[in-house]
Design an enzyme around this catalytic site. Structure first.
Site, PDB file in Angstrom:
ATOM      1  N   GLY A 234       0.819  -1.203   0.000  1.00  0.00           N
ATOM      2  CA  GLY A 234       0.000   0.000   0.000  1.00  0.00           C
ATOM      3  C   GLY A 234       0.847   1.245   0.000  1.00  0.00           C
ATOM      4  O   GLY A 234       2.046   1.208   0.289  1.00  0.00           O
ATOM      5  N   GLY A 236       0.475   5.626   0.930  1.00  0.00           N
ATOM      6  CA  GLY A 236      -0.367   6.679   1.471  1.00  0.00           C
ATOM      7  C   GLY A 236       0.383   7.979   1.591  1.00  0.00           C
ATOM      8  O   GLY A 236       1.466   8.152   1.026  1.00  0.00           O
ATOM      9  N   GLY A 239       4.062   7.524   3.106  1.00  0.00           N
ATOM     10  CA  GLY A 239       5.040   6.555   2.620  1.00  0.00           C
ATOM     11  C   GLY A 239       4.401   5.313   2.050  1.00  0.00           C
ATOM     12  O   GLY A 239       3.275   5.351   1.547  1.00  0.00           O
ATOM     13  N   LYS A 256       6.706  -0.382   7.201  1.00  0.00           N
ATOM     14  CA  LYS A 256       6.177   0.916   6.778  1.00  0.00           C
ATOM     15  C   LYS A 256       7.340   1.893   6.640  1.00  0.00           C
ATOM     16  O   LYS A 256       8.082   2.135   7.589  1.00  0.00           O
ATOM     17  CB  LYS A 256       5.154   1.434   7.791  1.00  0.00           C
ATOM     18  CG  LYS A 256       4.634   2.827   7.453  1.00  0.00           C
ATOM     19  CD  LYS A 256       3.333   3.179   8.139  1.00  0.00           C
ATOM     20  CE  LYS A 256       3.358   2.981   9.628  1.00  0.00           C
ATOM     21  NZ  LYS A 256       2.108   3.480  10.261  1.00  0.00           N
ATOM     22  N   ASP A 357      -5.574   8.825  17.265  1.00  0.00           N
ATOM     23  CA  ASP A 357      -6.162   8.591  15.940  1.00  0.00           C
ATOM     24  C   ASP A 357      -6.942   7.277  15.929  1.00  0.00           C
ATOM     25  O   ASP A 357      -6.833   6.488  14.992  1.00  0.00           O
ATOM     26  CB  ASP A 357      -5.080   8.597  14.870  1.00  0.00           C
ATOM     27  CG  ASP A 357      -5.650   8.848  13.474  1.00  0.00           C
ATOM     28  OD1 ASP A 357      -6.767   9.419  13.388  1.00  0.00           O
ATOM     29  OD2 ASP A 357      -5.010   8.469  12.481  1.00  0.00           O
TER      30      ASP A 357
END
Length: 550
Positions: A234, A236, A239, A256, A357
């Protein structure tokens, strides 16, 4: 980019990996290569001595009555010069303080010199005047291939050096023709004889390209610690996420990569501060031991400043995907999920860490071992001990600023820039519970600031009024309590919230029901795959109010 469960994307080369593609081997491997070059030059020196000596002995065996084999000729002079140059390179390469890159560049010039020596020896020194010309692979071609396999360099450098080296044979033939040593017509026949060497130059470039690729793989593997990067999962705002495998344990993981510029690094000082803060925060996240918190395996910073987190590789789906594809959940299942989230948050809050979050996209649901509907709270890798946050930065409406929360799930005190504690996460969890029960956000608006304003001023509509599903009155009251504007009116802790959830009478949902659900939905097609790896990309909030856009 929308937050969503991370599944395989169309493969393309990320910007950071394009940088890596041009990067060199690690310094220790370059030094090892320079030492190999020194050993090869010593071997060449020995071969020059042995070759010339055997040549003289062969001449004596063929012409026993001639004393010519004792004479010093042009070939001997070339061999002596080559031995001197080879030994000099060997001595130079053995010095530990030498720049290995410069040594390897010298190696290419040494290849050209060796090609020149071989060409002059064979074409100028003693070639019969009427020798026939046929296409052949010469020693020069063999030397070019040898250097391509042993001396790491860029394909471009090998192409240039290889073409120069391969041209030594035609040049030597033309010199021999001019000197009257060799007679042939037309002059273009030099290319007829030695075009195979030019073909070998192309092969050498391919070999160099392969060696460069292998070097890049080593570099990437080392930059990510003990993990070998795999497929891109993925991408975003901050990164990319890659599937990875531990080189020794063969354990799958998710890595990540976070670009430094997306950490708000406006200048070098800010970048250094961001890296320091990242290390402190990642260390704090690594101390979280709740089984319902995604496990952090490793973290670090690459040479170019890219930050990376290595996390456990999860299978399942996030709650946003679950509700979007399957609809609202029954009260019993919502309670089952919320209690597990509370377990994760309770530990974090006890350590003074605020998630900031919490949202459906950051809560993963799947199977762990023999347990079903097992919750993992994600994105603790960037958790912060926050005491004060401004409204402007919280909303992240200025490009380059880091979001400190998602507007659709942001507690009023966080939006106001007031000191926050664990009750800000409880407010966000109330928003998550509302979404799970109704399939809708607590508030909706066109702009982020309008959405924040509603969180500050507008009382939420009870969930039972926004869905046709039956919702436990006790659960509804508890959810609305979590959504209180004043933090003092909410449950005081995640542990207290979990205890309150435990006592709510509702339809049972446990391992048996969860197992049945997953057995039914295991093969259900999904846009992301029901058991895709999940690791969200922590990214700035945007101004639209869609679930997949905040």
């Amino acid at each position: 980019m929308a937050d969503h469960i991370i599944g395989p994307l169309q493969v393309s080369t990320p910007a950071d990996l394009k940088r890596w593609r041009t990067r060199e081997l690690p310094d220790d491997l370059l030094r090892a290569a320079s030492l190999r070059l020194g050993v090869m030059s010593l071997l060449f020196a020995v071969l020059w001595v042995v070759g010339v000596t055997l040549g003289h002995l062969a001449a004596h065996a063929i012409y026993p009555n001639s004393r010519r084999w004792l004479e010093f000729d042009l070939g001997d002079g070339i061999a002596a010069a080559s031995v001197v140059v080879s030994l000099a390179l060997f001595a130079y390469a053995r010095k530990g303080e030498r720049d290995p890159r410069f040594v390897l560049d010298l190696g290419l010039w040494y290849m050209v010199f060796t090609a020149l020596a071989l060409s002059v020896m064979f074409h100028v020194g003693g070639v019969p005047v009427d020798q026939a010309i046929f296409p052949e692979i010469s020693w020069v071609g063999a030397v070019i291939l040898m250097f391509a396999a042993i001396v790491p360099t860029t394909p471009r450098k090998m192409l240039v050096a290889g073409l120069i080296a391969a041209s030594m044979n035609p040049i030597s033939m033309l010199i021999a023709r001019a000197e009257g040593v060799w007679s042939f017509e037309p002059a273009s026949r030099v290319l007829v004889m030695h075009y195979p060497d030019y073909i070998l130059v192309g092969a050498a470039v391919v070999i160099t390209h392969v060696m460069t690729k292998l070097g890049q793989q080593v570099t990437k593997a080392r930059e990510m610690g003990s993990y070998q990067l795999g497929e891109l999962l993925g991408r975003g705002g901050m990164g990319e996420v890659y599937k990875a495998t531990h080189r020794m344990l063969a354990r799958p993981a998710a890595i990540k990569l976070i670009r430094p510029e997306m950490l708000g690094a406006a200048d070098a000082d800010t970048a250094r501060l961001a890296v320091t803060r990242f290390r402190r925060e990642a260390q704090a996240a690594a101390n979280l031991r709740s089984s319902h918190t995604v496990e952090l395996y490793d973290f670090g910073v690459t040479e170019d400043g890219t930050l990376y987190l290595v996390m456990e590789f999860l299978e399942g789906m996030d709650l946003e995907t679950l509700v979007r594809e399957k609809g609202p959940l029954p009260s019993g299942r919502v309670i089952h999920i919320l209690r597990q989230v509370c377990d994760s948050l309770d530990e974090a809050h006890s350590l003074g860490l605020i998630h900031r979050d919490i949202k459906p996209a950051n809560i993963h649901l799947g199977r762990v071992g023999l347990r079903h509907d097992f919750v993992k709270v994600l994105d603790f890798g960037l958790v912060k001990e926050v005491s004060s946050v401004s409204l402007e930065h919280s909303m992240a409406t200025i490009p380059g600023q880091m979001a400190l929360g998602t507007p659709a799930y942001m507690a009023p005190e966080m939006a106001l820039g007031e000191p926050v504690d664990g009750r800000a996460d409880i407010y966000a969890l109330g928003c998550v519970a509302y979404y799970l029960l109704t399939g809708q956000l607590v508030f909706e608006a066109e702009k982020a600031f309008q959405l924040i304003a509603k969180h500050l001023q507008t009382p939420p509509i009870p969930p039972s009024q926004r869905t046709s599903r039956s919702i436990s009155p006790d659960l509804e009251r508890l959810v609305l309590k979590c959504l209180a504007k004043n933090a003092n009116d909410r449950p005081k802790s995640a542990a207290q919230l979990a205890q309150a959830l435990e006592w709510i009478p509702t339809d049972a949902w446990g391992e048996e029901q969860a197992k049945q659900w997953w057995q039914i939905n295991d093969s259900t097609p999904s846009s992301s795959g029901p058991f895709s790896p999940v690791l969200p990309l922590y990214q700035p909030a945007v101004t639209n109010t869609r679930i997949d856009g905040v």
